[in-house]
Design a protein around this motif. Structure first.
Motif, mmCIF file in Angstrom:
data_model
loop_
_atom_site.group_PDB
_atom_site.id
_atom_site.type_symbol
_atom_site.label_atom_id
_atom_site.label_comp_id
_atom_site.label_asym_id
_atom_site.label_seq_id
_atom_site.Cartn_x
_atom_site.Cartn_y
_atom_site.Cartn_z
ATOM 1 N N GLY A 210 0.780 -1.236 0.000
ATOM 2 C CA GLY A 210 0.000 0.000 0.000
ATOM 3 C C GLY A 210 0.805 1.276 0.000
ATOM 4 O O GLY A 210 0.251 2.367 0.164
ATOM 5 N N ARG A 211 2.102 1.147 -0.177
ATOM 6 C CA ARG A 211 2.963 2.337 -0.211
ATOM 7 C C ARG A 211 3.783 2.362 -1.498
ATOM 8 O O ARG A 211 4.006 1.316 -2.114
ATOM 9 N N VAL A 212 4.232 3.539 -1.877
ATOM 10 C CA VAL A 212 5.095 3.654 -3.061
ATOM 11 C C VAL A 212 6.512 3.272 -2.648
ATOM 12 O O VAL A 212 7.146 3.954 -1.835
ATOM 13 N N ALA A 213 7.009 2.162 -3.201
ATOM 14 C CA ALA A 213 8.361 1.695 -2.891
ATOM 15 C C ALA A 213 9.381 2.298 -3.853
ATOM 16 O O ALA A 213 10.554 2.422 -3.523
ATOM 17 N N PHE A 214 8.912 2.646 -5.054
ATOM 18 C CA PHE A 214 9.811 3.227 -6.055
ATOM 19 C C PHE A 214 8.997 4.030 -7.054
ATOM 20 O O PHE A 214 7.898 3.652 -7.423
ATOM 21 N N GLU A 215 9.563 5.148 -7.497
ATOM 22 C CA GLU A 215 8.964 5.897 -8.597
ATOM 23 C C GLU A 215 10.072 6.434 -9.480
ATOM 24 O O GLU A 215 11.168 6.738 -9.002
ATOM 25 N N GLY A 216 9.802 6.504 -10.773
ATOM 26 C CA GLY A 216 10.806 7.012 -11.698
ATOM 27 C C GLY A 216 10.399 6.705 -13.113
ATOM 28 O O GLY A 216 9.227 6.426 -13.394
ATOM 29 N N THR A 217 11.347 6.749 -14.026
ATOM 30 C CA THR A 217 11.018 6.378 -15.398
ATOM 31 C C THR A 217 10.786 4.873 -15.440
ATOM 32 O O THR A 217 11.279 4.124 -14.577
ATOM 33 N N ALA A 218 10.054 4.441 -16.447
ATOM 34 C CA ALA A 218 9.784 3.007 -16.585
ATOM 35 C C ALA A 218 11.092 2.232 -16.742
ATOM 36 O O ALA A 218 11.258 1.142 -16.184
ATOM 37 N N GLU A 219 12.026 2.820 -17.457
ATOM 38 C CA GLU A 219 13.319 2.161 -17.684
ATOM 39 C C GLU A 219 14.093 1.998 -16.375
ATOM 40 O O GLU A 219 14.683 0.948 -16.115
ATOM 41 N N GLU A 220 14.051 3.033 -15.541
ATOM 42 C CA GLU A 220 14.730 2.957 -14.234
ATOM 43 C C GLU A 220 14.132 1.850 -13.376
ATOM 44 O O GLU A 220 14.862 1.110 -12.707
ATOM 45 N N LEU A 221 12.818 1.735 -13.407
ATOM 46 C CA LEU A 221 12.159 0.703 -12.613
ATOM 47 C C LEU A 221 12.489 -0.686 -13.148
ATOM 48 O O LEU A 221 12.766 -1.618 -12.374
ATOM 49 N N LEU A 222 12.484 -0.821 -14.459
ATOM 50 C CA LEU A 222 12.830 -2.112 -15.078
ATOM 51 C C LEU A 222 14.234 -2.559 -14.694
ATOM 52 O O LEU A 222 14.487 -3.755 -14.502
ATOM 53 N N ASN A 223 15.129 -1.589 -14.600
ATOM 54 C CA ASN A 223 16.530 -1.908 -14.316
ATOM 55 C C ASN A 223 16.871 -1.875 -12.826
ATOM 56 O O ASN A 223 18.025 -2.061 -12.447
ATOM 57 N N HIS A 224 15.869 -1.634 -11.989
ATOM 58 C CA HIS A 224 16.096 -1.567 -10.541
ATOM 59 C C HIS A 224 16.572 -2.928 -10.037
ATOM 60 O O HIS A 224 16.020 -3.970 -10.393
ATOM 61 N N GLU A 225 17.594 -2.901 -9.197
ATOM 62 C CA GLU A 225 18.193 -4.159 -8.734
ATOM 63 C C GLU A 225 17.210 -5.052 -7.974
ATOM 64 O O GLU A 225 17.355 -6.274 -7.956
ATOM 65 N N LYS A 226 16.178 -4.438 -7.374
ATOM 66 C CA LYS A 226 15.218 -5.247 -6.613
ATOM 67 C C LYS A 226 13.876 -5.389 -7.332
ATOM 68 O O LYS A 226 12.891 -5.769 -6.720
ATOM 69 N N PHE A 227 13.867 -5.088 -8.634
ATOM 70 C CA PHE A 227 12.603 -5.131 -9.389
ATOM 71 C C PHE A 227 11.926 -6.501 -9.286
ATOM 72 O O PHE A 227 10.740 -6.595 -8.991
ATOM 73 N N LYS A 228 12.694 -7.569 -9.504
ATOM 74 C CA LYS A 228 12.101 -8.914 -9.461
ATOM 75 C C LYS A 228 11.598 -9.248 -8.060
ATOM 76 O O LYS A 228 10.530 -9.820 -7.887
ATOM 77 N N GLU A 229 12.387 -8.885 -7.050
ATOM 78 C CA GLU A 229 11.972 -9.164 -5.669
ATOM 79 C C GLU A 229 10.699 -8.404 -5.320
ATOM 80 O O GLU A 229 9.762 -8.952 -4.743
ATOM 81 N N TYR A 230 10.655 -7.106 -5.684
ATOM 82 C CA TYR A 230 9.459 -6.303 -5.431
ATOM 83 C C TYR A 230 8.265 -6.904 -6.154
ATOM 84 O O TYR A 230 7.174 -7.026 -5.595
ATOM 85 N N SER A 231 8.456 -7.274 -7.422
ATOM 86 C CA SER A 231 7.350 -7.797 -8.234
ATOM 87 C C SER A 231 6.754 -9.063 -7.619
ATOM 88 O O SER A 231 5.561 -9.297 -7.674
ATOM 89 N N LEU A 232 7.632 -9.865 -7.038
ATOM 90 C CA LEU A 232 7.162 -11.115 -6.463
ATOM 91 C C LEU A 232 6.712 -10.967 -5.013
ATOM 92 O O LEU A 232 6.214 -11.899 -4.407
ATOM 93 N N GLY A 233 6.911 -9.764 -4.473
ATOM 94 C CA GLY A 233 6.459 -9.523 -3.112
ATOM 95 C C GLY A 233 7.364 -10.093 -2.047
ATOM 96 O O GLY A 233 6.970 -10.302 -0.905
ATOM 97 N N ILE A 234 8.637 -10.335 -2.411
ATOM 98 C CA ILE A 234 9.575 -10.934 -1.461
ATOM 99 C C ILE A 234 10.104 -9.869 -0.495
ATOM 100 O O ILE A 234 10.323 -10.115 0.671
ATOM 101 N N THR A 235 10.302 -8.666 -1.036
ATOM 102 C CA THR A 235 10.920 -7.602 -0.258
ATOM 103 C C THR A 235 9.892 -6.668 0.357
ATOM 104 O O THR A 235 9.004 -6.200 -0.334
ATOM 105 N N ALA A 236 10.043 -6.370 1.616
ATOM 106 C CA ALA A 236 9.220 -5.332 2.244
ATOM 107 C C ALA A 236 9.956 -4.000 2.097
ATOM 108 O O ALA A 236 11.155 -3.980 1.843
ATOM 109 N N ILE A 237 9.220 -2.905 2.265
ATOM 110 C CA ILE A 237 9.863 -1.596 2.116
ATOM 111 C C ILE A 237 10.875 -1.410 3.247
ATOM 112 O O ILE A 237 10.552 -1.652 4.381
#
Length: 237
Positions: A210-237
């Motif tokens: 329910g919180r914004v963990a990251f904001e930026g350009t789509a490319e920045e988000l795609l290349n974020h080191e924790k993108f996969k973890e965030y997408s899968l819900g493994i990482t908490a903020i």
């Protein structure tokens, strides 16, 4: 186009969104991604007036529309397409398109329907069919076509490729790009196919709990080191 400030919202006493700040830029595609239950769909519903807002602002064209009801937001040219029940199943495709232009004059409706059918030619052969009999892809085309008839300026799409084949999902993504490029629509997209959605987007937001963990350009988000973890819900903020 839309600026969200310190938004707290949910359903009744159940808070889902916490201090959300976001900026939906005019004429661009902004995608919201995140694990299930992260508040993505609630964010769209809240912008359209379908949840309880506890505090915060939703600024649209320099006006706070947080307390404006959904039917008035529709008249302000904001269109929201939920994942299901986004067309009138008992009406024909043609009737759905006509009803979408209920606030426009007759000539304008005719003109907008022509535009919608040019973008979604797949609907031309099924105009007399009941919307409830359409395939998932055809139904999504119709829902998006109705937004074009309505002459929407902002289009919010909740999981538009859900339960569609990869091939059909790709067609939907191409249509979204076309609606931005040809008609200057401001598009806010919630999509489980996070990688592909971000590839066609200008900006991106990652929601976690329910919180914004990251904001930026789509490319920045795609290349974020924790993108996969965030997408899968493994990482908490």
């Amino acid at each position: 186009m839309i600026k969200v400030k310190n938004l707290n919202a949910g359903y009744g006493k159940l808070q889902i969104l916490f201090d959300v700040n976001a900026k939906i830029e005019k004429g661009k595609i902004t995608t919201v991604v995140g694990p299930n239950g992260s508040g993505k769909s609630t964010f769209l519903k809240t912008l359209f007036g379908l949840t309880k807002i506890y505090s915060g602002e939703i600024i649209f064209k320099d006006k706070n529309i947080a307390k404006v009801p959904p039917h008035q937001k529709a008249r302000m040219k904001i269109a929201y397409l939920p994942q299901t029940n986004n067309v009138f199943a008992n009406l024909t495709v043609e009737e759905n398109l006509k009803i979408a232009g209920y606030v426009l004059d007759k000539d304008k409706v005719k003109e907008r329907i022509e535009i919608a059918l040019n973008v979604f030619p797949e609907l031309k052969d099924v105009l007399k069919r009941k919307a409830g009999t359409l395939s998932g892809g055809q139904r999504q085309f119709l829902a998006m076509g109705m937004a074009l008839v309505r002459d929407a300026e902002v289009l919010m799409l909740d999981e538009p490729t859900a339960q569609l084949s990869p091939k059909l999902a790709e067609v939907i993504f191409e249509k979204i790009i076309e609606m931005r490029d040809e008609f200057g629509l401001t598009i806010l997209l919630v999509e489980q196919n996070a990688k592909r959605a971000l590839e066609i987007s200008d900006n991106g937001y990652m929601f976690v709990s329910g919180r914004v963990a990251f904001e930026g350009t789509a490319e920045e988000l795609l290349n974020h080191e924790k993108f996969k973890e965030y997408s899968l819900g493994i990482t908490a903020i």
